[in-house]
Design an enzyme around this catalytic site. Structure first.
Site, PDB file in Angstrom:
ATOM      1  CG  LEU A  37     -22.333  30.008  24.040  1.00  0.00           C
ATOM      2  CD1 LEU A  37     -22.155  31.507  24.228  1.00  0.00           C
ATOM      3  CD2 LEU A  37     -21.739  29.587  22.714  1.00  0.00           C
ATOM      4  CG  ASP A  38     -17.897  24.224  24.618  1.00  0.00           C
ATOM      5  OD1 ASP A  38     -18.802  23.604  25.205  1.00  0.00           O
ATOM      6  OD2 ASP A  38     -17.382  23.841  23.550  1.00  0.00           O
TER       7      ASP A  38
END
Length: 304
Positions: A37-38
């Site tokens: 996940l960024d």
């Protein structure tokens, strides 16, 4: 310690940061996440502990649900709110029907080109490494599955003073929501970017199942490990076969098994073998010997 933790990843942390902190909290090195996940995205990030790390790829393969805010009228270098502005265009009114038509077109199997600021590798280097060096490279397109796109913020039209809408996205693995935002904009004739993102579901884990790092730390200090889900949770959608003690002994040694044993599940790409309600191994059809199944992974450790 073996099992799966549905972690709520907070904004500002990388997925690797979460793994690093959990290794300290749980006092174990065998910790792995199930899909990046960024940093600016918060949401459900299943974490595999101990023997569950062998299941990480199967958990990653499951579908995801996101809630995104998408803003029309401006595109950025990163396709999200962190990038520099690339293009702007003043919005004429876009009706709810026009937006819905664009969403309908992008539902189903679609082709995406990953953003330059992403971890996809080209010639052994991550795309964001090229992007930071100012080098544009040809990016491989990929097919992804969009199961549903549902607008969450009513049916008001989008205008210059109201250019943002909220969308729930149910999709398969490998989908770039940033790129989806840009694609929606293109269909409507405007530059666009993803202004906010939250992952509300990953595989079988929902937002309400999750704990934060602080909550996990608190439980560990109280010697409470009830937050660990069993390994079997990671293969809920996989075909299963109950085995007896004789087969169980063979499986622990990685023995090839006859196809006849798998009659009820023989058309499945892989099968989870269960002994006394516990996951023992994952088998798949042998690529060369049609009458046999071979182990893909032996999960249970052989008793010394």
């Amino acid at each position: 310690m073996n099992g799966i933790i549905p972690l709520w990843k907070e904004r500002g942390m990388t997925s690797h940061d979460c793994v690093f902190k959990l290794r300290k909290i749980l006092h174990t090195k065998k910790v792995g996440h199930t899909g990046t996940l960024d940093p600016e995205v918060e949401g459900v990030l299943p974490i595999c502990i101990g023997r569950a790390t062998k299941l990480a790829e199967y958990v990653t393969d499951e579908g995801k649900v996101y809630v995104a805010e998408i803003t029309l009228g401006k595109s950025t270098t990163t396709e999200d709110a962190t990038g520099e502005t690339v293009a702007t265009k003043e919005l004429a009114e876009i009706s709810a029907e026009e937006l819905q038509a664009a969403l309908t077109k992008l539902t189903g199997k679609i082709t995406q080109i990953p953003p330059m600021f992403s971890a996809v590798k080209v010639n052994g280097k991550k795309l964001y490494e090229y992007a930071r060096a100012g080098i544009e490279v040809e990016r491989p397109s990929r097919q992804v599955d969009i199961y549903s796109l549902v607008r969450l913020d009513g049916v008001s039209p989008l205008t210059e003073s109201n250019p943002t809408f909220k969308l729930e996205i149910s999709c398969g693995k490998g989908t770039y929501i940033r790129t989806l935002a840009v694609m929606i904009g293109e269909l409507l004739g405007y530059p666009a970017h993803m202004s906010k993102l939250e992952r509300t579901r990953s595989g079988f884990f929902k937002k309400e199942d999750c704990l934060t790092l602080a909550e996990i730390d608190e439980k560990m200090q109280a010697n409470d490990t009830d937050f660990l889900y069993p390994l079997e949770k990671g293969i809920e959608s996989m075909a299963k076969l109950e085995i007896d003690e004789e087969i169980h002994a063979k499986v622990l040694n990685g023995v090839l098994l006859p196809k006849s044993l798998f009659q009820t599940v023989e058309n499945e790409p892989r099968v989870a073998l269960i002994f006394q309600e516990k996951l023992t191994a994952i088998y798949k059809p042998h690529p060369e010997k049609q009458d046999l199944f071979k182990p893909e992974k032996v999960i249970e450790l052989q008793q010394a």
